[in-house]
Design a protein around this motif. Structure first.
Motif, PDB file in Angstrom:
ATOM      1  N   LEU A 116       0.862  -1.173   0.000  1.00 49.49           N
ATOM      2  CA  LEU A 116       0.000   0.000   0.000  1.00 49.49           C
ATOM      3  C   LEU A 116       0.903   1.228   0.000  1.00 49.49           C
ATOM      4  CD1 LEU A 116      -2.944   0.947   0.363  1.00 49.49           C
ATOM      5  CD2 LEU A 116      -2.620   0.727   2.830  1.00 49.49           C
ATOM      6  N   GLY A 117       0.557   2.249  -0.789  1.00 45.77           N
ATOM      7  CA  GLY A 117       1.353   3.474  -0.790  1.00 45.77           C
ATOM      8  C   GLY A 117       0.456   4.688  -0.668  1.00 45.77           C
ATOM      9  N   PHE A 118       0.897   5.649   0.134  1.00 47.14           N
ATOM     10  CA  PHE A 118       0.232   6.956   0.215  1.00 47.14           C
ATOM     11  C   PHE A 118       1.294   8.008  -0.056  1.00 47.14           C
ATOM     12  CE2 PHE A 118      -2.772   4.498   2.677  1.00 47.14           C
ATOM     13  CZ  PHE A 118      -4.003   5.088   2.402  1.00 47.14           C
ATOM     14  N   ALA A 119       1.064   8.835  -1.082  1.00 47.82           N
ATOM     15  CA  ALA A 119       2.017   9.901  -1.384  1.00 47.82           C
ATOM     16  C   ALA A 119       1.248  11.202  -1.505  1.00 47.82           C
ATOM     17  CB  ALA A 119       2.746   9.618  -2.698  1.00 47.82           C
ATOM     18  N   ALA A 120       1.874  12.291  -1.091  1.00 48.94           N
ATOM     19  CA  ALA A 120       1.286  13.620  -1.281  1.00 48.94           C
ATOM     20  C   ALA A 120       2.340  14.519  -1.903  1.00 48.94           C
ATOM     21  CB  ALA A 120       0.820  14.200   0.051  1.00 48.94           C
ATOM     22  N   GLY A 121       1.957  15.251  -2.958  1.00 50.83           N
ATOM     23  CA  GLY A 121       2.865  16.196  -3.604  1.00 50.83           C
ATOM     24  C   GLY A 121       4.148  15.528  -4.071  1.00 50.83           C
ATOM     25  N   SER A 122       5.286  16.195  -3.777  1.00 53.93           N
ATOM     26  CA  SER A 122       6.568  15.648  -4.235  1.00 53.93           C
ATOM     27  C   SER A 122       6.961  14.388  -3.474  1.00 53.93           C
ATOM     28  CB  SER A 122       7.658  16.710  -4.125  1.00 53.93           C
ATOM     29  OG  SER A 122       7.720  17.194  -2.800  1.00 53.93           O
ATOM     30  N   GLY A 123       6.180  14.009  -2.468  1.00 52.81           N
ATOM     31  CA  GLY A 123       6.388  12.733  -1.776  1.00 52.81           C
ATOM     32  C   GLY A 123       6.261  11.528  -2.700  1.00 52.81           C
ATOM     33  N   ILE A 124       5.776  11.761  -3.908  1.00 50.51           N
ATOM     34  CA  ILE A 124       5.685  10.662  -4.876  1.00 50.51           C
ATOM     35  C   ILE A 124       7.079  10.243  -5.364  1.00 50.51           C
ATOM     36  CG2 ILE A 124       5.471  12.158  -6.887  1.00 50.51           C
ATOM     37  CD1 ILE A 124       3.687   8.803  -6.391  1.00 50.51           C
ATOM     38  N   THR A 125       8.073  11.105  -5.231  1.00 55.72           N
ATOM     39  CA  THR A 125       9.380  10.849  -5.861  1.00 55.72           C
ATOM     40  C   THR A 125       9.980   9.500  -5.432  1.00 55.72           C
ATOM     41  OG1 THR A 125       9.667  13.239  -5.884  1.00 55.72           O
ATOM     42  CG2 THR A 125      11.578  11.909  -6.470  1.00 55.72           C
ATOM     43  N   PRO A 126      10.199   9.254  -4.127  1.00 56.83           N
ATOM     44  CA  PRO A 126      10.741   7.946  -3.759  1.00 56.83           C
ATOM     45  C   PRO A 126       9.734   6.810  -3.966  1.00 56.83           C
ATOM     46  CG  PRO A 126      10.165   9.183  -1.786  1.00 56.83           C
ATOM     47  CD  PRO A 126       9.990  10.117  -2.939  1.00 56.83           C
ATOM     48  N   ILE A 127       8.438   7.148  -3.826  1.00 52.79           N
ATOM     49  CA  ILE A 127       7.408   6.116  -3.977  1.00 52.79           C
ATOM     50  C   ILE A 127       7.394   5.604  -5.422  1.00 52.79           C
ATOM     51  CG2 ILE A 127       4.913   5.666  -3.867  1.00 52.79           C
ATOM     52  CD1 ILE A 127       5.611   6.144  -1.087  1.00 52.79           C
ATOM     53  N   LEU A 128       7.628   6.499  -6.391  1.00 54.05           N
ATOM     54  CA  LEU A 128       7.663   6.059  -7.796  1.00 54.05           C
ATOM     55  C   LEU A 128       8.752   5.002  -7.990  1.00 54.05           C
ATOM     56  CD1 LEU A 128       6.796   6.309 -10.770  1.00 54.05           C
ATOM     57  CD2 LEU A 128       8.453   8.173 -11.003  1.00 54.05           C
TER      58      LEU A 128
END
Ligand code: FES
Length: 356
Positions: A116-128
């Motif tokens: 499960l992933g939750f990202a907000a704004g630029s927090g997507i960078t490592p999640i990608l």
């Protein structure tokens, strides 16, 4: 100690109107040193008005993929991000330290997990990087990602995410949320607050508590999402979180000295097998800055207790850590600290930078 190396910028492109993606060439001779786990970040350094300025940016590309790519949100007045957006060009060099950070996934082809992933704004960078790596390396695993932004126009890596969805239509569930744009379905509107996390979980996680969750975004979002996931049954060891930027509430200020034999401490650092010793006051200055004043260079980047570039192990003596947003509880239990947040409590301190 990890050293900065000059890396050539091979591309610098707009990602959205307020973010850029920078690609960095890593020479063959340095590729082992720059190998990374998905989710880790890179400290970068520039000279600004004669002073060294360091920032930390997450890697958005996959391990083994060259050039390395980082995502940078351009902050109004942000010294590094404005320089990167307005002045940095392909062919320039940037001083970059090898990857770092405890927020990462460890892909294993034998896994058959639900993530499960939750990202907000630029927090997507490592999640990608994490989502891409896990789906590629683990053919039996699945990933459900919720990604919140103000509007579609400020959503970073949207094309990469749609491409990933096309590549893994069965194994990737991708849900965008927008806080300032009405959506056809109410569930896709609003912020990632506790009620929204519960709603999304109930709708899209019907198979039960996932095996692991990755959360990245601003401080308040991290606190809300991790607390809610904990209430929903996710155990602490399955919950990985990384803050972007300094927390809004200031951390505890550095502790006052509790001197019992004067107000100076002797600090010895063990790094790359070598020892260096210096003296420092027991209050008013952290170990990283005190070392620099004595000509001893210790690793750091944010100096805000977030990035963990300054992580070290207290082998002898006692320190007090004012703020910690970068270490997991198990690291603190084992004696790891953030040197940029520490002042000595005992007369003699031995810090081991070689312990991992
Ligand atoms: S330098 Fe970033 S936590 Fe210490």
């Amino acid at each position: 100690m990890k050293q900065f190396h000059p890396l050539v910028v091979s591309a610098s492109e707009s990602e959205t109107r307020d973010s850029i993606r920078i690609a960095l060439e890593v020479p063959e001779t340095l590729r082992d040193e720059y190998a990374f786990q998905p989710g880790q970040h890179l400290p970068v350094q520039i000279e600004c008005d004669g002073k060294k300025l360091r920032r930390t940016y997450s890697i958005c590309s996959e391990p083994g993929e060259w050039p390395l790519q980082i995502g940078v949100r351009v902050q109004p007045g942000g010294q590094f991000s404005e320089f990167a957006a307005n002045e940095l060009r392909p062919g320039d060099t940037l001083d970059v330290m090898p990857p770092n950070g405890q927020f990462h996934a460890v892909p294993d082809a034998a896994n058959a997990k639900r993530y499960l992933g939750f990202a907000a704004g630029s927090g997507i960078t490592p999640i990608l990087s994490i989502v891409t790596s896990l789906l590629r390396a683990e053919p039996d695993s699945r990933f459900t990602l919720f990604y919140g932004n103000r509007t579609q126009g400020t959503t970073m890596f949207i094309d990469d995410l749609y491409a990933l969805k096309n590549r893994y239509p069965e194994r990737l569930q991708l849900h965008f949320l927008f806080s300032r744009e009405e959506q056809e379905f109410a569930v896709a509107s609003g912020r990632l607050d506790a009620a929204k996390v519960r709603e999304l979980f109930a709708l899209f996680c019907r198979q039960g508590v996932p095996d692991e969750a990755f959360v990245c975004g601003p401080d308040t979002m991290i606190a809300t999402v991790t607390e809610t996931l904990t209430e929903l049954g996710l155990p602490a060891e399955a919950l990985h979180a990384e803050r972007f930027g300094a927390p809004r509430k200031p951390g505890k200020t550095a502790p006052a000295a509790q001197a019992d034999s004067g107000d100076v401490a002797t600090v010895t650092v063990l790094m790359d097998g070598h020892k260096k010793t210096f003296e420092m006051p027991r209050s008013g200055i952290n170990i990283v800055d005190a070392a620099a004043e004595q000509g001893v260079e210790l690793p750091y980047s944010c100096k805000g207790g977030v990035c963990a570039t300054c992580r070290t192990h207290v082998q002898q003596g006692e320190v007090e850590m004012a703020t910690n947003y970068g270490l997991e509880p198990w690291e603190v239990d084992k004696g790891f600290v953030l040197a940029c947040q520490c002042t000595p409590l005992s007369d003699e301190i031995l810090l081991n930078y070689d312990k991992t």
